[in-house]
Each structure stands twice: as structure tokens, then as C-alpha cells.
Design a protein around this motif. Sequence first.
Motif, PDB file in Angstrom:
ATOM      1  N   LEU A  55      51.039  21.338   4.968  1.00 54.81           N
ATOM      2  CA  LEU A  55      50.825  21.976   6.135  1.00 54.81           C
ATOM      3  C   LEU A  55      49.115  22.540   6.104  1.00 54.81           C
ATOM      4  CD1 LEU A  55      51.560  22.733   9.004  1.00 54.81           C
ATOM      5  CD2 LEU A  55      52.816  24.030   8.140  1.00 54.81           C
ATOM      6  N   LEU A  56      49.479  23.581   4.829  1.00 51.57           N
ATOM      7  CA  LEU A  56      47.544  24.085   4.554  1.00 51.57           C
ATOM      8  C   LEU A  56      47.024  23.243   4.474  1.00 51.57           C
ATOM      9  CD1 LEU A  56      46.854  27.175   4.430  1.00 51.57           C
ATOM     10  CD2 LEU A  56      47.946  27.657   2.761  1.00 51.57           C
ATOM     11  N   GLY A  70      46.108  20.205   5.151  1.00 53.52           N
ATOM     12  CA  GLY A  70      46.058  19.739   5.933  1.00 53.52           C
ATOM     13  C   GLY A  70      45.562  20.016   7.088  1.00 53.52           C
ATOM     14  N   VAL A  71      45.733  21.521   7.830  1.00 53.25           N
ATOM     15  CA  VAL A  71      45.230  21.664   8.662  1.00 53.25           C
ATOM     16  C   VAL A  71      44.175  22.448   8.665  1.00 53.25           C
ATOM     17  CG1 VAL A  71      45.488  24.045  10.603  1.00 53.25           C
ATOM     18  CG2 VAL A  71      47.693  22.543   9.963  1.00 53.25           C
ATOM     19  N   ALA A  72      43.789  23.361   7.535  1.00 52.54           N
ATOM     20  CA  ALA A  72      43.157  23.874   6.822  1.00 52.54           C
ATOM     21  C   ALA A  72      41.576  23.073   6.892  1.00 52.54           C
ATOM     22  CB  ALA A  72      43.030  25.061   6.082  1.00 52.54           C
ATOM     23  N   SER A  73      41.955  22.353   6.365  1.00 55.63           N
ATOM     24  CA  SER A  73      40.783  20.700   5.952  1.00 55.63           C
ATOM     25  C   SER A  73      40.111  20.213   7.556  1.00 55.63           C
ATOM     26  CB  SER A  73      41.055  19.796   5.406  1.00 55.63           C
ATOM     27  OG  SER A  73      42.283  18.909   5.624  1.00 55.63           O
ATOM     28  N   PHE A  74      41.026  20.121   8.318  1.00 62.56           N
ATOM     29  CA  PHE A  74      40.600  19.764   9.514  1.00 62.56           C
ATOM     30  C   PHE A  74      39.651  20.426  10.336  1.00 62.56           C
ATOM     31  CE2 PHE A  74      41.548  19.167  14.243  1.00 62.56           C
ATOM     32  CZ  PHE A  74      40.860  17.949  14.705  1.00 62.56           C
ATOM     33  N   VAL A  75      40.285  21.917  10.297  1.00 64.54           N
ATOM     34  CA  VAL A  75      39.814  23.132  11.216  1.00 64.54           C
ATOM     35  C   VAL A  75      38.515  23.059  10.477  1.00 64.54           C
ATOM     36  CG1 VAL A  75      39.778  25.375  12.003  1.00 64.54           C
ATOM     37  CG2 VAL A  75      41.734  23.646  12.606  1.00 64.54           C
ATOM     38  N   SER A  76      37.872  23.212   8.930  1.00 60.05           N
ATOM     39  CA  SER A  76      36.874  23.307   8.374  1.00 60.05           C
ATOM     40  C   SER A  76      35.883  22.229   9.014  1.00 60.05           C
ATOM     41  CB  SER A  76      37.189  23.725   7.147  1.00 60.05           C
ATOM     42  OG  SER A  76      37.690  22.353   6.528  1.00 60.05           O
ATOM     43  N   ILE A  77      36.610  21.680   8.980  1.00 58.35           N
ATOM     44  CA  ILE A  77      35.726  20.031   9.002  1.00 58.35           C
ATOM     45  C   ILE A  77      35.278  20.448  10.449  1.00 58.35           C
ATOM     46  CG2 ILE A  77      35.533  17.776   9.793  1.00 58.35           C
ATOM     47  CD1 ILE A  77      37.562  16.918   7.949  1.00 58.35           C
ATOM     48  N   PHE A  78      35.990  20.577  11.595  1.00 60.70           N
ATOM     49  CA  PHE A  78      35.248  20.866  12.945  1.00 60.70           C
ATOM     50  C   PHE A  78      34.268  22.133  12.965  1.00 60.70           C
ATOM     51  CE2 PHE A  78      35.642  22.884  17.290  1.00 60.70           C
ATOM     52  CZ  PHE A  78      35.556  21.838  18.257  1.00 60.70           C
ATOM     53  N   PHE A 107      45.658  30.836   6.268  1.00 57.98           N
ATOM     54  CA  PHE A 107      44.819  29.826   6.504  1.00 57.98           C
ATOM     55  C   PHE A 107      43.889  30.553   7.118  1.00 57.98           C
ATOM     56  CE2 PHE A 107      44.160  28.678  11.233  1.00 57.98           C
ATOM     57  CZ  PHE A 107      43.438  27.132  10.573  1.00 57.98           C
ATOM     58  N   LEU A 108      44.479  32.022   7.973  1.00 57.09           N
ATOM     59  CA  LEU A 108      43.097  32.462   8.559  1.00 57.09           C
ATOM     60  C   LEU A 108      42.175  32.845   7.137  1.00 57.09           C
ATOM     61  CD1 LEU A 108      45.178  34.983  10.860  1.00 57.09           C
ATOM     62  CD2 LEU A 108      43.664  32.637  11.247  1.00 57.09           C
ATOM     63  N   LEU A 109      42.632  33.269   5.547  1.00 56.15           N
ATOM     64  CA  LEU A 109      41.860  33.563   4.328  1.00 56.15           C
ATOM     65  C   LEU A 109      41.134  32.381   4.647  1.00 56.15           C
ATOM     66  CD1 LEU A 109      43.947  35.619   2.656  1.00 56.15           C
ATOM     67  CD2 LEU A 109      42.356  36.595   3.968  1.00 56.15           C
ATOM     68  N   TYR A 110      41.548  30.988   4.422  1.00 54.63           N
ATOM     69  CA  TYR A 110      40.623  29.909   3.839  1.00 54.63           C
ATOM     70  C   TYR A 110      39.567  29.175   5.033  1.00 54.63           C
ATOM     71  CZ  TYR A 110      44.757  28.587   0.230  1.00 54.63           C
ATOM     72  OH  TYR A 110      45.095  28.783  -0.915  1.00 54.63           O
ATOM     73  N   MET A 111      40.465  29.502   6.155  1.00 53.86           N
ATOM     74  CA  MET A 111      38.706  29.872   7.683  1.00 53.86           C
ATOM     75  C   MET A 111      37.397  31.005   7.504  1.00 53.86           C
ATOM     76  SD  MET A 111      39.294  27.227   9.238  1.00 53.86           S
ATOM     77  CE  MET A 111      40.175  27.019   7.477  1.00 53.86           C
ATOM     78  N   GLY A 135      40.408  21.283  -2.508  1.00 58.45           N
ATOM     79  CA  GLY A 135      40.132  22.520  -2.352  1.00 58.45           C
ATOM     80  C   GLY A 135      40.877  24.071  -2.101  1.00 58.45           C
ATOM     81  N   SER A 136      41.738  22.847  -0.522  1.00 60.84           N
ATOM     82  CA  SER A 136      42.810  24.185  -0.161  1.00 60.84           C
ATOM     83  C   SER A 136      44.241  23.508  -1.358  1.00 60.84           C
ATOM     84  CB  SER A 136      42.988  23.420   1.460  1.00 60.84           C
ATOM     85  OG  SER A 136      41.677  23.852   1.848  1.00 60.84           O
ATOM     86  N   ILE A 137      44.654  22.804  -1.195  1.00 59.45           N
ATOM     87  CA  ILE A 137      45.665  21.882  -2.092  1.00 59.45           C
ATOM     88  C   ILE A 137      45.596  22.958  -3.304  1.00 59.45           C
ATOM     89  CG2 ILE A 137      45.238  19.895  -3.289  1.00 59.45           C
ATOM     90  CD1 ILE A 137      47.407  19.239  -1.421  1.00 59.45           C
ATOM     91  N   ASN A 138      44.536  23.209  -4.299  1.00 56.21           N
ATOM     92  CA  ASN A 138      44.570  22.919  -5.801  1.00 56.21           C
ATOM     93  C   ASN A 138      44.238  24.982  -5.374  1.00 56.21           C
ATOM     94  OD1 ASN A 138      44.765  20.643  -6.359  1.00 56.21           O
ATOM     95  ND2 ASN A 138      42.893  20.218  -7.074  1.00 56.21           N
TER      96      ASN A 138
END
Length: 299
Positions: free
Chosen positions: A91-92, A94-102, A164-168, A227-230
Motif C-alpha cells: 500500500l505504502l 504503491g501510493v507513494a510511487s504513484f503520487v511521487s511520479i505525478f 506516506f506524508l514523510l516520503y512525499m 526506494g519506498s518498499i526498501n
Amino acid sequence: MTTYADAPVANRNATGKARSRWFAQVGWRHLVGVLAVAFSVFPILFVLSAALNPLGTLSSTELLPTGASVENFTNLFSRTAFVHWFLNSLLLAGVASFVSIFLSALAAYAFSRMRFVGRRVGLLTLLLIQMFPQFLAIVAIFLIFTTVTDLWPAIGFNTPWGLFLLYMGGALGANTWLMKGFFDTLPKELDESATMDGATHAQVFFRIMLPLVAPILAVTGLLAFIGSINEFIIANVFLTNTESKTLAVGMFGLVAGERNNNFGMFAAGTLLTAIPTVLVFQLLQRYIVSGLTAGAVKG
């Protein structure tokens, strides 16, 4: 002139020279390839052997296990919260990578196609920020989230949305520069012709630009997902409940104390953890080469 008696010797010399020439031109590449494959496959075989070893300890692990079984896999699901860790990470990531791409695509499009005050400073600032790892601000972030947890527990500690907010916060930067180089390779006549036809910036971006930059979107998406999953350092600080942990944090807990005893379950978990990354890579592999090379010549 070579006689009949000397013919076999001459043939052997010619054959030896041909083999030497073949090895000098092609053969050494095969040797390097075999060594590279052996170097890459050996760790995988060792982890697979440890996962199938019924004793489940590091000291008893061999390259070829005796009495292989799936006991470590069953223990991993029954004795730990591996399912929760797995779902939290998917979940983390997938959502983080999609939003970061956008976000990176929006920023890259603006920096590539538009001219505004602070454009150069903004690009240099994004590059400068990447020089400092995010965990350098871990104390300040921890204090902020202490207050956030009291006011809004849904995005505080031990929640995937807080992490997720931290990753963004670190989503922009290298990805924006990579995408900008790819946007720069697209002719500006596409934008101009679409604008002449009455298209807005949003329509140009979503209907024309994004389909053309699919390779770089795939590359940045793959990098962001991995990067997010690791990611471990920040997740280990902000996730303490067993069921809220990610795979990196949960798997580390298996070997943090007594590494020898739980090594079999740890090896089984690492094999299962690699499945999402391998699937994402297989889905995006046709875009990866072109995405990595096309944006590297301009910027």
C-alpha cells in the motif's frame, strides 16, 4: 611447402591459433558472463537453501539443504505478522510511487516548458536538497509528528499515511531532473500546435505529453517503488506497533535479537519480499532502457 607428414602438425597449429583468436575476440566475454551469472546466482541459491532448511538456523545452512521443507514459510505466516507487513509495504510503496511520479511529472513539465521567475533557482534548490539525506532532520520530524499524533492520530505515528506524508517530502528532486531531461527531448512544436488548436496547459500535459513520456514514468515509478518498499531508517523510527510495520522493519526484527535462530524465516521472508519488485520490473521492463537513456543527453 607442407608435406603430408607435416599436415597434422600444421592443422593443429592452425586450430590452436583459431582458438586463441576466438578467445581473444569473443571467448573472454563468455567467461566474464559465466562468472557474472555465478556471482549473481550464488546469493540467491544460498537464501533459497536457507529458506528450505528445516532447522531454520544460520549455522546449519548449506548450499544444498538436506531434508528440504516449507516449514520456515509456514512459521513465518503463523508466528509473525508478515501478512500485515506485506500489505502495508504494498500500500505504502504503491501510493507513494504513484503520487511521487505525478508530482515529479508536474514539476518537470513546468521547468521544461515554462519560463518564469525563479526557475533556475528552483532547479538548483531541488538539486541542493538532494545532497542532504532526509534522516538528518529525523529529530525535527519526530517532534512535529509527536504533536500531529495527538491532534490527528490517523496521520501520526504507527500509520502508513503518516509515513506516506514523510516520503512525499522527498518525492521531488532527482526524479524531477530525470523527467525534465526527457521532456526537453520532445519538440516544442507539439505544445504550440495543440495550443493553436485551443488546448489548455492541462490538456497538453495529460493528453499529449504524458503518453510520450511513458518510458521515463516507468523508470521513475520503478525507482520510487523500490526506494519506498526498501526504506528502513525512517520507517523504523515511526512504526513501532507490530501490525503497522513495513516489510523492512518487520523483517529486521526477526534477526535483530537472536540472528541464528530465525534465519530460516528471515530467508523465506526475503524471497517473498522480492516478488512485488520482480513483478513491477517485469511489467515495466520494455520502457526501462529507453527511459534511462533518452533523458540522459539533454537537461
